[in-house]
Design an enzyme around this catalytic site. Structure first.
Site, PDB file in Angstrom:
ATOM      1  N   LYS A 201       0.852  -1.182   0.000  1.00  0.00           N
ATOM      2  CA  LYS A 201       0.000   0.000   0.000  1.00  0.00           C
ATOM      3  C   LYS A 201       0.893   1.239   0.000  1.00  0.00           C
ATOM      4  O   LYS A 201       1.702   1.436   0.905  1.00  0.00           O
ATOM      5  CB  LYS A 201      -0.911   0.002   1.227  1.00  0.00           C
ATOM      6  CG  LYS A 201      -1.759   1.264   1.312  1.00  0.00           C
ATOM      7  CD  LYS A 201      -2.812   1.169   2.382  1.00  0.00           C
ATOM      8  CE  LYS A 201      -3.581   2.473   2.494  1.00  0.00           C
ATOM      9  NZ  LYS A 201      -4.628   2.424   3.501  1.00  0.00           N
TER      10      LYS A 201
ATOM     11  N   LYS B  45       1.322  10.098   5.836  1.00  0.00           N
ATOM     12  CA  LYS B  45       1.365   8.677   6.161  1.00  0.00           C
ATOM     13  C   LYS B  45       2.631   7.995   5.643  1.00  0.00           C
ATOM     14  O   LYS B  45       2.696   6.780   5.536  1.00  0.00           O
ATOM     15  CB  LYS B  45       0.101   7.998   5.625  1.00  0.00           C
ATOM     16  CG  LYS B  45      -1.201   8.540   6.240  1.00  0.00           C
ATOM     17  CD  LYS B  45      -2.404   7.641   5.926  1.00  0.00           C
ATOM     18  CE  LYS B  45      -3.659   8.148   6.640  1.00  0.00           C
ATOM     19  NZ  LYS B  45      -4.817   7.231   6.458  1.00  0.00           N
TER      20      LYS B  45
ATOM     21  N   GLU C 223       7.424  -6.673   1.118  1.00  0.00           N
ATOM     22  CA  GLU C 223       6.194  -6.623   1.931  1.00  0.00           C
ATOM     23  C   GLU C 223       5.292  -7.840   1.691  1.00  0.00           C
ATOM     24  O   GLU C 223       4.737  -8.394   2.637  1.00  0.00           O
ATOM     25  CB  GLU C 223       5.408  -5.333   1.632  1.00  0.00           C
ATOM     26  CG  GLU C 223       6.000  -4.076   2.251  1.00  0.00           C
ATOM     27  CD  GLU C 223       5.742  -3.966   3.753  1.00  0.00           C
ATOM     28  OE1 GLU C 223       5.123  -4.865   4.345  1.00  0.00           O
ATOM     29  OE2 GLU C 223       6.172  -2.960   4.343  1.00  0.00           O
TER      30      GLU C 223
ATOM     31  N   LYS D  34      -2.173  -1.463  -3.828  1.00  0.00           N
ATOM     32  CA  LYS D  34      -3.026  -0.282  -3.772  1.00  0.00           C
ATOM     33  C   LYS D  34      -2.191   0.988  -3.832  1.00  0.00           C
ATOM     34  O   LYS D  34      -1.207   1.063  -3.095  1.00  0.00           O
ATOM     35  CB  LYS D  34      -3.813  -0.319  -2.463  1.00  0.00           C
ATOM     36  CG  LYS D  34      -4.675   0.887  -2.209  1.00  0.00           C
ATOM     37  CD  LYS D  34      -5.269   0.801  -0.835  1.00  0.00           C
ATOM     38  CE  LYS D  34      -6.093   2.036  -0.572  1.00  0.00           C
ATOM     39  NZ  LYS D  34      -6.597   2.078   0.767  1.00  0.00           N
TER      40      LYS D  34
ATOM     41  N   SER E 162     -10.165   5.708  -4.809  1.00  0.00           N
ATOM     42  CA  SER E 162     -11.101   6.821  -4.982  1.00  0.00           C
ATOM     43  C   SER E 162     -10.634   7.866  -6.001  1.00  0.00           C
ATOM     44  O   SER E 162     -11.428   8.360  -6.796  1.00  0.00           O
ATOM     45  CB  SER E 162     -11.341   7.485  -3.624  1.00  0.00           C
ATOM     46  OG  SER E 162     -10.118   7.920  -3.050  1.00  0.00           O
TER      47      SER E 162
END
Ligand code: PBG
Length: 328
Positions: free
Chosen positions: A200, A222, A238, A253, A279
């Site tokens: 992500k 973040k 990951e 993502k 989104s």
């Protein structure tokens, strides 16, 4: 050049629609789609998200109608995202493991009304914290890894207790997949799966989602937990960890700007790979379509097909309902 010397003519296979269908390599189907939905408190309410035209925050009663409809359209799974009122947020996101919380009640209600639909619940603290980060923060704003995992485990267990089919950690803390798997097994939830947001990225494409949830971080960004957009090997690291820790499905993502990552991840694992058409990707297509600049339906299908062609077995997309209608 004489026409006889040209022996290889790839255009032969493109001559008619029937031929093109016959040799088509990638077929998008409704089975590939997972529909992310937003739930809020209240009754009889449905509020459109301004940066995501056609997407709504639903109160639970109306969400149940929506889910009944999408299930009838053949969509197999929904991913639930809660809009938590400011009064229920705190520094530590304790509402996230309230057994009577919005997510937990939503899962119970869906499972009662439409038991066959697969329910996926997000595991991360951002909808529940006053500061909007996915984890616990210390007084200097540092996001704390191991203490966060303790809360995520409680959250995952409460979702399992409510009847979720998959927990989906989207927080990017180190070691959370293993901790959640162990806790689920210890409590007897051996059949609750883990859809891990493994790769992500810290992405600007999440903007409209944060509008929808009113969850934009109040300080900093973040980048100390989500991945740097420039890295590909790190994604492989990951996913390797998440697979070793017990993930059932792994996710990349966002999707569109990361098709190369989807492709590499698919090659590196035998687990199903999911891609999140996020989104901002949705908003870009909607905005261009509203201006009449692109053919919306064709662009949606081409975009989702590109994700499947890159290697995604599953696609989380706000277009799921529209696409199910187009394909039916
Ligand atoms: C947070 C979360 C995010 C999304 C899903 N879960 C946003 C973020 O990380 O800030 C984004 C989804 C989207 O943009 O469609 N745990």
């Amino acid at each position: 050049m004489s026409s006889q010397s040209l022996l290889k003519r790839p255009r032969r296979l493109r001559r008619t629609e029937t031929l093109r269908r016959m040799v088509r390599e990638t077929i998008l189907t409704v089975d590939d789609l997972i529909y992310p939905v937003f739930v809020m408190e209240g009754e009889g309410e449905k509020v459109e998200i301004s940066s995501m035209p056609g997407c709504y925050r639903f109160s639970l009663d109306l969400l149940l109608k929506e889910i009944t409809e999408v299930s009838q359209l053949g969509i197999n799974a929904v991913a639930i995202f809660p809009v938590i009122p400011e009064k229920d947020k705190d520094e530590t996101g304790s509402e996230s493991y309230n057994q009577q919380g919005l997510v937990q009640e939503t899962v119970k209600a869906i499972k009662k009304l439409v038991p066959e639909i697969i329910v996926i619940t997000d595991v991360a603290l951002d909808p529940f914290t006053t500061h909007g980060h996915d984890g616990l923060a210390d007084e200097n704003g540092i996001i704390l890894n191991d203490p966060t995992i303790e809360v995520l485990v409680k959250m995952a267990l409460s979702q399992a207790e409510a009847g979720t089919d998959f927990v989906a950690p989207s927080d990017m803390m180190d070691g959370r997949i293993g901790a959640i798997r162990q806790a689920l097994d210890a409590e007897g939830y051996i059949n609750v799966g883990i859809l891990a947001y493994s790769a992500k990225y810290a992405s600007a494409y999440y903007g409209p989602f944060r509008d929808a949830l009113d969850s934009a971080p109040k300080f900093g960004d973040k980048k100390t937990y989500q991945m740097d957009a420039a890295n590909a090997k790190e994604a492989l690291k990951e996913i390797e960890l998440d697979i070793a820790e017990g993930a059932d499905i792994i996710m990349v993502k966002p999707a569109l700007a990361y098709l190369d990552i989807i492709c590499q991840v698919k090659a590196a694992t035998n687990l199903p790979v999911a891609a999140y058409n996020v989104s901002g990707e949705y908003a870009m297509i909607k905005a261009a379509a509203q201006k009449g600049w692109v053919d919306e339906k064709k662009v949606i299908l081409e975009t989702l097909t590109s994700m499947k062609r890159a290697g995604a077995d599953l696609i989380l997309t706000y277009f799921a309902k529209e696409v199910a209608l187009m394909l039916s």
